[in-house]
Design a protein around this motif. Structure first.
Motif, PDB file in Angstrom:
ATOM      1  N   LYS A 105       0.830  -1.203   0.000  1.00 49.15           N
ATOM      2  CA  LYS A 105       0.000   0.000   0.000  1.00 49.15           C
ATOM      3  C   LYS A 105       0.870   1.262   0.000  1.00 49.15           C
ATOM      4  N   ILE A 106       1.913   1.264   0.831  1.00 51.96           N
ATOM      5  CA  ILE A 106       2.834   2.406   0.887  1.00 51.96           C
ATOM      6  C   ILE A 106       3.482   2.623  -0.470  1.00 51.96           C
ATOM      7  N   PHE A 107       3.938   1.539  -1.084  1.00 53.68           N
ATOM      8  CA  PHE A 107       4.575   1.632  -2.405  1.00 53.68           C
ATOM      9  C   PHE A 107       3.604   2.189  -3.443  1.00 53.68           C
ATOM     10  N   ALA A 108       2.355   1.692  -3.438  1.00 56.85           N
ATOM     11  CA  ALA A 108       1.356   2.129  -4.416  1.00 56.85           C
ATOM     12  C   ALA A 108       1.019   3.607  -4.241  1.00 56.85           C
ATOM     13  N   CYS A 109       0.872   4.066  -2.998  1.00 62.75           N
ATOM     14  CA  CYS A 109       0.553   5.475  -2.750  1.00 62.75           C
ATOM     15  C   CYS A 109       1.713   6.379  -3.143  1.00 62.75           C
ATOM     16  N   THR A 110       2.936   5.905  -2.927  1.00 61.85           N
ATOM     17  CA  THR A 110       4.119   6.680  -3.341  1.00 61.85           C
ATOM     18  C   THR A 110       4.135   6.862  -4.850  1.00 61.85           C
ATOM     19  N   VAL A 111       3.840   5.801  -5.577  1.00 60.54           N
ATOM     20  CA  VAL A 111       3.775   5.885  -7.044  1.00 60.54           C
ATOM     21  C   VAL A 111       2.695   6.876  -7.469  1.00 60.54           C
ATOM     22  N   LEU A 112       1.538   6.842  -6.812  1.00 60.29           N
ATOM     23  CA  LEU A 112       0.449   7.748  -7.153  1.00 60.29           C
ATOM     24  C   LEU A 112       0.821   9.207  -6.905  1.00 60.29           C
ATOM     25  N   ILE A 113       1.583   9.456  -5.842  1.00 59.87           N
ATOM     26  CA  ILE A 113       2.033  10.828  -5.572  1.00 59.87           C
ATOM     27  C   ILE A 113       2.943  11.309  -6.697  1.00 59.87           C
ATOM     28  N   PHE A 114       3.851  10.444  -7.153  1.00 64.23           N
ATOM     29  CA  PHE A 114       4.723  10.794  -8.276  1.00 64.23           C
ATOM     30  C   PHE A 114       3.898  11.099  -9.523  1.00 64.23           C
ATOM     31  N   VAL A 115       2.896  10.286  -9.785  1.00 63.57           N
ATOM     32  CA  VAL A 115       2.055  10.482 -10.978  1.00 63.57           C
ATOM     33  C   VAL A 115       1.281  11.790 -10.871  1.00 63.57           C
ATOM     34  N   GLU A 116       0.707  12.061  -9.706  1.00 65.34           N
ATOM     35  CA  GLU A 116      -0.074  13.290  -9.510  1.00 65.34           C
ATOM     36  C   GLU A 116       0.779  14.538  -9.697  1.00 65.34           C
ATOM     37  N   ASN A 117       2.060  14.455  -9.367  1.00 65.13           N
ATOM     38  CA  ASN A 117       2.954  15.611  -9.435  1.00 65.13           C
ATOM     39  C   ASN A 117       3.901  15.537 -10.627  1.00 65.13           C
ATOM     40  N   ASN A 118       3.440  14.847 -11.694  1.00 61.60           N
ATOM     41  CA  ASN A 118       4.211  14.760 -12.948  1.00 61.60           C
ATOM     42  C   ASN A 118       5.635  14.243 -12.724  1.00 61.60           C
ATOM     43  N   PHE A 119       5.764  13.287 -11.816  1.00 65.61           N
ATOM     44  CA  PHE A 119       7.037  12.620 -11.522  1.00 65.61           C
ATOM     45  C   PHE A 119       8.110  13.612 -11.068  1.00 65.61           C
ATOM     46  N   SER A 120       7.673  14.663 -10.384  1.00 73.38           N
ATOM     47  CA  SER A 120       8.610  15.662  -9.877  1.00 73.38           C
ATOM     48  C   SER A 120       9.127  15.240  -8.504  1.00 73.38           C
ATOM     49  N   VAL A 121      10.412  14.945  -8.436  1.00 74.48           N
ATOM     50  CA  VAL A 121      11.028  14.544  -7.170  1.00 74.48           C
ATOM     51  C   VAL A 121      11.023  15.712  -6.189  1.00 74.48           C
ATOM     52  N   ARG A 122      11.190  16.925  -6.708  1.00 79.02           N
ATOM     53  CA  ARG A 122      11.237  18.102  -5.847  1.00 79.02           C
ATOM     54  C   ARG A 122       9.914  18.314  -5.118  1.00 79.02           C
ATOM     55  N   VAL A 123       8.811  18.194  -5.848  1.00 75.79           N
ATOM     56  CA  VAL A 123       7.491  18.381  -5.236  1.00 75.79           C
ATOM     57  C   VAL A 123       7.220  17.295  -4.200  1.00 75.79           C
ATOM     58  N   VAL A 124       7.596  16.070  -4.530  1.00 76.49           N
ATOM     59  CA  VAL A 124       7.396  14.968  -3.585  1.00 76.49           C
ATOM     60  C   VAL A 124       8.207  15.196  -2.323  1.00 76.49           C
ATOM     61  N   ASN A 125       9.447  15.658  -2.459  1.00 73.20           N
ATOM     62  CA  ASN A 125      10.281  15.961  -1.283  1.00 73.20           C
ATOM     63  C   ASN A 125       9.655  17.055  -0.428  1.00 73.20           C
ATOM     64  N   GLN A 126       9.043  18.056  -1.084  1.00 71.57           N
ATOM     65  CA  GLN A 126       8.386  19.124  -0.334  1.00 71.57           C
ATOM     66  C   GLN A 126       7.218  18.585   0.482  1.00 71.57           C
ATOM     67  N   LEU A 127       6.458  17.684  -0.125  1.00 71.71           N
ATOM     68  CA  LEU A 127       5.330  17.085   0.593  1.00 71.71           C
ATOM     69  C   LEU A 127       5.790  16.293   1.801  1.00 71.71           C
ATOM     70  N   LEU A 128       6.833  15.480   1.596  1.00 69.42           N
ATOM     71  CA  LEU A 128       7.341  14.654   2.691  1.00 69.42           C
ATOM     72  C   LEU A 128       7.977  15.505   3.785  1.00 69.42           C
ATOM     73  N   ASN A 129       8.694  16.573   3.404  1.00 63.87           N
ATOM     74  CA  ASN A 129       9.297  17.465   4.399  1.00 63.87           C
ATOM     75  C   ASN A 129       8.232  18.174   5.215  1.00 63.87           C
ATOM     76  N   GLU A 130       7.112  18.518   4.552  1.00 60.74           N
ATOM     77  CA  GLU A 130       6.019  19.158   5.265  1.00 60.74           C
ATOM     78  C   GLU A 130       5.433  18.228   6.315  1.00 60.74           C
ATOM     79  N   VAL A 131       5.375  16.948   5.987  1.00 60.10           N
ATOM     80  CA  VAL A 131       4.875  15.957   6.939  1.00 60.10           C
ATOM     81  C   VAL A 131       5.832  15.823   8.115  1.00 60.10           C
ATOM     82  N   LEU A 132       7.147  15.714   7.812  1.00 64.63           N
ATOM     83  CA  LEU A 132       8.143  15.535   8.862  1.00 64.63           C
ATOM     84  C   LEU A 132       8.256  16.762   9.760  1.00 64.63           C
TER      85      LEU A 132
END
Length: 331
Positions: A54-81
């Motif tokens: 489930k974690i793996f699938a949701c991570t993939v979906l986040i990448f897809v939603e953000n056009n595979f942008s690693v920077r945007v994904v890092n921002q989301l995760l940093n906001e959580v942390l």
């Protein structure tokens, strides 16, 4: 390419909802009753595996939603942390969902798929009651009436028939059904509370639902792993975490992990009436397959009467008011 109209998408959604709901229950039941030479797979291990997937699938979906942008994904995760207090709030529903997932294995190890499907609709009752008490929602006349139908239907489904002549067999069967019933009831309570609690968190924050589900998955993995070590630690040490895994087991894990994702994608095309149809069809299909293929279910007149009341309650409940449980995307 064939373009699906909105009308067509509704029927596609209906089919997907029925397929997902029915296949998970039947496959899980089959996996828990399948006779094998070696040891049976550990339910606690399957729960942990599903959380990882489930974690793996949701991570993939986040990448897809953000056009595979690693920077945007890092921002989301940093906001959580950067907000540990907000993140820790999810430990409560995650722990309850983990308990619920383990209880479903216990329930389907002791109840046939048809009885389980009907009884598990009590989660409508628990979700409604927690929505009233925790979210301040109000129920209309049809909703309260449907809850009475629901309780009456489940009571009839669980009513003892007394057809068995063999006292020992009857005692074992009754004990097994009692364990399964208690597991379903506890799962319904945990499902109602965790679902409403999760909805409340989603309404209080603007975080991505997929990020929230990754957080739930991480906590769920920790709780599930600890539970596996506590209750099945000796078996894991002797035969490994993946003992007894086969094609059916992997299918159960995939359906449990990704089933919610599928529902989350199609749910926007399905209104409450359509969801009622999906639940009803799932109960009917589960009953037919449980009787004709799994051969673990002997229907009675009381069962059919109770099932009809539960199906009627499902439709009646979604007639006026949208249940809190349907506005949540828990995967």
């Amino acid at each position: 390419m064939i373009l699906l109209t909105s009308h067509s998408l509704k029927y596609v959604s209906l089919g997907v909802l029925v397929l997902q709901t029915t296949s998970l229950v039947l496959t899980m039941r089959y996996s828990r009753t399948l006779k094998e030479d070696g040891p049976r797979y550990l339910a606690s291990s399957a729960v942990v595996s599903a959380e990882v997937l489930k974690i793996f699938a949701c991570t993939v979906l986040i990448f897809v939603e953000n056009n595979f942008s690693v920077r945007v994904v890092n921002q989301l995760l940093n906001e959580v942390l950067s907000k540990p207090v907000e993140t820790m709030k999810l430990a409560i529903p995650a722990g309850i969902y983990t308990l619920q997932n383990n209880l479903l294995y216990v329930a389907l190890s002791n109840l046939d798929a048809a009885t389980y499907q009907v009884t598990y609709q009590l989660k409508i009752l628990t979700t409604a009651l927690f929505s009233v008490s925790m979210l301040g929602k109000q129920l209309g006349f049809y909703q309260w009436l449907s809850l009475l139908f629901l309780m009456a239907g489940v009571t009839l489904v669980q009513w003892p028939t007394g057809y068995e002549n063999d006292y020992e067999m009857t005692t074992v069967s009754s004990r097994s059904q009692f364990v399964g019933m208690m597991a379903v009831l506890m799962a319904c309570v945990s499902s109602g509370f965790a679902g409403v609690y999760f909805e409340k968190i989603l309404k209080e924050t603007k975080q991505s639902v997929w990020v929230r589900n990754i957080q739930l998955g991480l906590f769920g993995f920790v709780f599930g792993f600890l539970g596996m070590i506590v209750y099945d630690g000796q078996s894991v040490r002797e035969s490994g975490m993946f003992q007894g895994y086969n094609f059916v087991t992997y299918t159960v894990v995939v359906l449990q992990a990704l089933g919610g994702l599928v529902v989350a994608v199609v749910i926007k095309y399905a209104d409450n009436i359509l969801k009622g149809f999906a639940t009803s069809l799932s109960i009917i299909v589960s009953t037919l397959i449980s009787y004709f293929l799994l051969d673990d279910f002997n229907p009675t007149g009381l069962f059919f009467l109770g099932a009809m009341l539960v199906i009627a309650a499902t439709f009646l409940y979604s007639y006026e008011w949208k249940p809190a449980g349907n506005s949540i995307i828990k995967v």
